[in-house]
Design a protein around this motif. Structure first.
Motif, PDB file in Angstrom:
ATOM      1  N   PRO A 149      14.157  21.469 -30.283  1.00  0.00           N
ATOM      2  CA  PRO A 149      14.602  22.863 -30.309  1.00  0.00           C
ATOM      3  C   PRO A 149      15.088  23.327 -28.935  1.00  0.00           C
ATOM      4  O   PRO A 149      14.704  22.766 -27.905  1.00  0.00           O
ATOM      5  CB  PRO A 149      13.366  23.643 -30.739  1.00  0.00           C
ATOM      6  N   PHE A 154      12.661  24.134 -26.052  1.00  0.00           N
ATOM      7  CA  PHE A 154      11.601  23.135 -25.846  1.00  0.00           C
ATOM      8  C   PHE A 154      11.153  23.058 -24.389  1.00  0.00           C
ATOM      9  O   PHE A 154       9.970  23.166 -24.072  1.00  0.00           O
ATOM     10  CB  PHE A 154      12.091  21.754 -26.319  1.00  0.00           C
ATOM     11  N   SER A 155      12.132  22.925 -23.502  1.00  0.00           N
ATOM     12  CA  SER A 155      11.824  22.795 -22.075  1.00  0.00           C
ATOM     13  C   SER A 155      11.056  24.017 -21.572  1.00  0.00           C
ATOM     14  O   SER A 155      10.043  23.886 -20.872  1.00  0.00           O
ATOM     15  CB  SER A 155      13.134  22.615 -21.309  1.00  0.00           C
ATOM     16  N   ASN A 202       9.241  26.048 -23.268  1.00  0.00           N
ATOM     17  CA  ASN A 202       7.884  26.052 -23.840  1.00  0.00           C
ATOM     18  C   ASN A 202       6.937  25.154 -23.061  1.00  0.00           C
ATOM     19  O   ASN A 202       5.788  25.512 -22.815  1.00  0.00           O
ATOM     20  CB  ASN A 202       7.928  25.585 -25.299  1.00  0.00           C
ATOM     21  N   VAL A 203       7.447  23.963 -22.706  1.00  0.00           N
ATOM     22  CA  VAL A 203       6.593  23.020 -21.968  1.00  0.00           C
ATOM     23  C   VAL A 203       6.204  23.613 -20.619  1.00  0.00           C
ATOM     24  O   VAL A 203       5.034  23.574 -20.223  1.00  0.00           O
ATOM     25  CB  VAL A 203       7.318  21.660 -21.776  1.00  0.00           C
ATOM     26  N   ILE A 204       7.196  24.211 -19.933  1.00  0.00           N
ATOM     27  CA  ILE A 204       6.933  24.814 -18.611  1.00  0.00           C
ATOM     28  C   ILE A 204       5.872  25.921 -18.753  1.00  0.00           C
ATOM     29  O   ILE A 204       4.933  26.012 -17.968  1.00  0.00           O
ATOM     30  CB  ILE A 204       8.236  25.388 -18.014  1.00  0.00           C
ATOM     31  N   GLU A 213       3.656  26.217 -21.079  1.00  0.00           N
ATOM     32  CA  GLU A 213       2.378  25.570 -21.408  1.00  0.00           C
ATOM     33  C   GLU A 213       1.697  25.048 -20.141  1.00  0.00           C
ATOM     34  O   GLU A 213       0.491  25.192 -19.951  1.00  0.00           O
ATOM     35  CB  GLU A 213       2.649  24.403 -22.367  1.00  0.00           C
ATOM     36  N   ILE A 214       2.504  24.445 -19.264  1.00  0.00           N
ATOM     37  CA  ILE A 214       1.954  23.911 -18.016  1.00  0.00           C
ATOM     38  C   ILE A 214       1.418  25.045 -17.157  1.00  0.00           C
ATOM     39  O   ILE A 214       0.336  24.938 -16.580  1.00  0.00           O
ATOM     40  CB  ILE A 214       3.038  23.111 -17.240  1.00  0.00           C
ATOM     41  N   GLY A 270      -2.389  24.164 -23.303  1.00  0.00           N
ATOM     42  CA  GLY A 270      -2.385  22.953 -24.136  1.00  0.00           C
ATOM     43  C   GLY A 270      -3.546  22.039 -23.814  1.00  0.00           C
ATOM     44  O   GLY A 270      -4.191  21.501 -24.697  1.00  0.00           O
ATOM     45  N   ASN A 271      -3.815  21.957 -22.535  1.00  0.00           N
ATOM     46  CA  ASN A 271      -4.878  21.089 -22.080  1.00  0.00           C
ATOM     47  C   ASN A 271      -6.227  21.556 -22.589  1.00  0.00           C
ATOM     48  O   ASN A 271      -7.034  20.783 -23.091  1.00  0.00           O
ATOM     49  CB  ASN A 271      -4.850  21.059 -20.561  1.00  0.00           C
ATOM     50  N   MET A 298      -7.157  20.831 -26.224  1.00  0.00           N
ATOM     51  CA  MET A 298      -7.620  19.483 -26.490  1.00  0.00           C
ATOM     52  C   MET A 298      -9.074  19.297 -26.049  1.00  0.00           C
ATOM     53  O   MET A 298      -9.881  18.773 -26.772  1.00  0.00           O
ATOM     54  CB  MET A 298      -6.733  18.463 -25.769  1.00  0.00           C
TER      55      MET A 298
END
Lengths: 191, 387
Positions: free
Chosen positions: B59, B62-63, B65-67, B69-70, B75-76, B79
């Protein structure tokens, strides 16, 4: 590895998020595509792709540059896929082909009849690919979809080239046998 | 080349990983064998289809979203929480299973719980002044003796009920200390007891202090009436504290008695020698020896009488405090509130400590099981979950 990529990686190691954004854009298709073919659906592929890049970011400093970055990335991708499968504890036998149908639907409407057969064939191949064992599917995805060389695959999966060869051969035979049982007529010979 | 070998080489041929010699041989075979040539063609078709598959794109966001999340580190955490939950579940199951298998450790049989039980009993009798408490102490002393003397003596010999010295302390708030002390004296005399010591202090009337006059009485009552008297004393005022303790002197008493017996035997013998003695020197020697024995005997007799007196007559000390604001009329609930709070607090801490101790003990108890269970878990993880 070219100089620009090395510089980009160095910035990422320093924690530069902008640089990491560029890196993600460069490699997201590779990761997402691989995971989509291995896991069989968009949702899981997105989740695990995200996980892969977060892992990459956190473990950036462990990348020593001995191998290609993309090989390293593939290795992490494959490991994340394995972990995900373990967690889900499902064999990922995809029963519904919704995703695949959607994907090919536009081709069906916009192409002449000759292409329809080709589309139908791809659809079937993809469906049977999903029915393969995880390890076999993984190697087919890496070799035939992502187009990795035997050497690269041997590095990604940490197995010898001989093993890569025999696994690819076995997986292809498996896939062929499965496809021969489908209604699509592979036997009729060339077009 | 046979079909089997050909089949093996199909894949290598497609990927151009085949030696020239093999390739030539294979081409020859494919021309002659229809089945193998079909297989080759189909495999090639499949590989081609896979090669031509459309790329699926992630999508657009995406990029980003990852940034994101970091940056949030979300996200971490997700888990690790999941992982934590699974560990917690395993731990809880383990605790329950072990608790069932090894019996719940808070039962009476266990080490620390029996200690706390005893502590509770003791403190209960101290704070409440419950006279049954005296009996608990007796039992306790009894068991203590049983432990120290080992199994040499039988139960009944170890514990001589008569050789116990009771001592009681009671603090009372009264309206009129003089009247109360007089009433108490009368009561004690009626019981057959006697005053040992008494003291009273009158303070300046004009000084406005909550407690003005106070006095204390030390008296002795027959041991048989000790409990009864302690109970009765509470009626003379408002009890603020009570303390009862008992000392078991059976062992000392027995020792003195046996020493006395041996001295008596010695005395008898000396008397016989004296009768038979002919020489004056002998007589004098025997006489002086006899004198020493008799002195010792007297000392022992006095000790025994002292003990008897202490045992027969229990010692009770009464402290009387004259209070202007006597609380018998209005009882403030807050005093108890604080007491209750502190009690609750302490009991919670005790429970917590017990739980921690329990977990520590359990961990060590579990180690032998883990030795067996861990390899099993490992095998399950490796072969079952991986499939």
């Amino acid at each position: 590895m070219d100089v620009i990529e090395l510089e980009l990686l160095a910035k990422c190691i320093q924690g530069d998020l902008d640089a990491f954004g560029v890196l993600i854009n460069k490699y997201s298709i590779q990761v997402y595509n691989t995971l989509h073919r291995i896991l069989g659906n968009e949702e899981d592929a997105q989740d695990v792709s995200q996980e892969v890049f977060i892992k990459i970011y956190k473990n950036m400093h462990t990348f020593k540059g001995k191998s290609e970055f993309s090989t390293w990335l593939y290795r992490i991708t494959i490991n994340c896929a394995k972990d995900f499968n373990k967690k889900k504890k499902i064999d990922l036998l995809i029963d519904d082909t919704k995703d695949i149908e959607q994907e090919f639907s536009y081709e069906k409407s916009s192409n002449p009849e000759a292409a329809i057969e080709e589309v139908e064939k791809r659809e079937l191949v993809l469906k049977e690919l999903m029915k393969l064992k995880k390890n076999q599917r993984m190697i087919i995805v890496l070799r035939d979809i992502q187009g990795l060389s035997y050497e690269e695959i041997s590095k990604v999966l940490s197995i010898s080239i001989g093993t890569v060869k025999s696994r690819i051969n076995r997986a292809r035979i498996q896939l062929r046998q499965a496809l021969l049982e489908t209604p699509f007529d592979f036997k009729k010979g060339g077009h | 080349m046979d079909c089997k070998r050909c089949n093996e080489l199909i894949s290598d041929n497609i990927d151009n990983k085949i030696s020239n010699w093999d390739k030539e041989e294979m081409d020859k075979h494919l021309k002659s064998c229809r089945k193998c040539s079909n297989n080759f063609r189909i495999t090639k078709e499949i590989v081609d289809s896979l090669n031509q598959l459309e790329e699926v794109k992630p999508p657009q966001d995406f990029s980003a979203n990852v940034i994101k999340e970091i940056k949030t580190g979300k996200g971490n955490k997700k888990m690790s929480f999941k992982r934590f939950l699974s560990y917690a579940a395993v731990l809880v199951c383990g605790v329950f299973v072990t608790a069932i298998v090894l019996q719940w450790p808070f039962s009476k049989n266990d080490y620390y719980s029996s200690d706390t039980m005893a502590m509770q009993e003791e403190s209960a009798y101290r704070t409440m002044g419950d006279l049954n408490g005296a009996e608990i102490t007796e039992d306790k002393l009894d068991s203590d003796l049983g432990i120290t003397d080992g199994g040499e003596m039988s139960y009944n010999n170890v514990f001589d009920r008569d050789k116990i010295i009771y001592h009681g302390d009671i603090n009372l708030d009264v309206k009129d200390s003089e009247k109360a002390s007089k009433d108490i004296r009368d009561y004690i005399e009626a019981q057959g007891g006697f005053i040992e010591n008494s003291y009273s202090n009158k303070s300046d009337e004009n000084r406005n202090e909550p407690y003005t006059n106070h006095s204390y009485i030390v008296f002795r009552v027959p041991a048989s009436k000790f409990n009864q008297t302690m109970e009765k004393l509470k009626e003379f005022g408002e009890e603020t504290s009570t303390n009862i303790n008992s000392t078991n002197v059976s062992t000392q008493y027995r020792d003195i008695e046996s020493e006395k017996q041996s001295l008596e035997i010695q005395e008898d013998r000396l008397l016989n020698y004296l009768k038979e003695a002919k020489k004056v020197e002998d007589m004098i020697t025997i006489e002086s020896e006899l004198n020493r024995v008799r002195t010792n005997l007297n000392r022992l007799n006095t000790e025994l009488t002292n003990y008897d007196r202490l045992i027969d007559y229990s010692n009770i000390t009464v402290n009387l405090r004259e209070s202007k604001t006597l609380t018998t009329t209005i009882k403030s609930p807050f005093g108890q509130l604080i007491e209750n709070i502190s009690k609750g607090f302490i009991s919670s801490i005790n429970l917590l400590l017990q739980s921690i101790a329990f977990i520590i003990v359990l961990t060590f108890r579990l180690i032998p099981f883990l030795v067996i269970l861990l390899p099993i878990a490992w095998v399950i993880k490796k072969y079952v979950l991986k499939r």
